[in-house]
Design an enzyme around this catalytic site. Sequence first.
Site, PDB file in Angstrom:
ATOM      1  N   ASP A 180      43.698  30.640  19.066  1.00  0.00           N
ATOM      2  CA  ASP A 180      42.375  30.043  18.877  1.00  0.00           C
ATOM      3  C   ASP A 180      42.338  28.606  19.381  1.00  0.00           C
ATOM      4  O   ASP A 180      43.366  27.972  19.638  1.00  0.00           O
ATOM      5  CB  ASP A 180      41.959  30.098  17.410  1.00  0.00           C
ATOM      6  CG  ASP A 180      42.872  29.286  16.499  1.00  0.00           C
ATOM      7  OD1 ASP A 180      44.101  29.333  16.708  1.00  0.00           O
ATOM      8  OD2 ASP A 180      42.370  28.609  15.579  1.00  0.00           O
ATOM      9  N   GLU A 208      44.411  29.135  13.562  1.00  0.00           N
ATOM     10  CA  GLU A 208      45.300  28.020  13.219  1.00  0.00           C
ATOM     11  C   GLU A 208      44.526  26.724  13.048  1.00  0.00           C
ATOM     12  O   GLU A 208      44.953  25.834  12.301  1.00  0.00           O
ATOM     13  CB  GLU A 208      46.370  27.867  14.311  1.00  0.00           C
ATOM     14  CG  GLU A 208      47.491  26.878  13.982  1.00  0.00           C
ATOM     15  CD  GLU A 208      47.180  25.440  14.378  1.00  0.00           C
ATOM     16  OE1 GLU A 208      47.928  24.526  13.943  1.00  0.00           O
ATOM     17  OE2 GLU A 208      46.198  25.212  15.123  1.00  0.00           O
TER      18      GLU A 208
END
Length: 366
Positions: free
Chosen positions: A74, A136
Amino acid sequence: MTQLSEEVLRDPVACTRALCDIPSVSGDEEAITAAIVSALGDRSYLSLQRLGNTLIYRTDLGRDKRIMLAGHTDTVPVNDNFPTRLEGDTLWGLGTSDMKSGTALALWIAANLDSDQFGGLDNLPYDLSFAFYDCEEVEADRNGLNKVAKAHPAWLDADFAILLEPTYGLVEAGCQGTLRARVHTSGKRSHSARSWLGDNAIHHAGEVLNRLKAYPAAEVDIDGCLYREGLNAVFVNGGIAGNVIPDSCWVEVNYRFAPNKSVEQAFAHVNEIFEGFEVELTDSSPAAQPGLDRSAAQQFVQAAGGEVNAKLGWTDVARFSQLGVPAMNFGPGDPNLAHTHEEHVEQDKIRHCAQVLRRYLSQNNH
């Protein structure tokens, strides 16, 4: 669905750009996850364990030791920096530094283990695991690696882990722990026109700030890595209205502590510093030991040139450390560019990190 062609997968630079051009802001990783599954789906030497949009691939070659390579898929939200653009040797765009250039290295290795680039499967000294995880960049309870660590900790079993976070091509061992706590002061409320009838809680916070100003931050050497601690005020809250003497106030402090302390020990230390005040723990994450006593870690440092630094910050290596797996940070991106509009990565840094990892995974060096 975006395809990662075999030609792209053979080149870590091309792989980086392809991953960066798949949008994957935290919580929207379906497309990049599907692309990775499609890219690695025909590799018979890899098995897949999946939890949501977190993928754990592994080899089972019967080796004595297992190495984990991990990277999140991400990014933070787009900031007028998508898609990528190439200027000279530099690739600009969202995720180029944090951390798709690192994640691309894991994908490149996983896709080419049986090729001449790595000397074929028979020459691999280790079994390997690859973690591609989501979320994350947001709160910890959404972090895909955190979810796996809680639900399926055996999936993360390894002798050593490399988290491919941006380090600008340097090896950074372990990580600091962090906690935040509120130091409360109290007083007595009154009208500010008759302040002598009250007791100003904000004024009492001056002693908290004085202790912080005088605090001697420790420098802790662990396995030759110097971790610099810090205890600092990050928020102050107090006051009711412009004509009221406040009866309560708090100062929020952030303590960055070395891996020789647990969260409990770190919080006990903060309580000692602020003896006489009420101290409330609001958030914490454990530190991670550098793990340089492990042979697999020592060999990785040697493959990277022999230099290793302390990680002055917190990363997901701590999740591995909690499971008894020593871990280091190593990736091509510049951490100072993370989350900025100017995010970029030099192609030479990608190639350098790829060469280090290939050297580490070469039978000739063990």
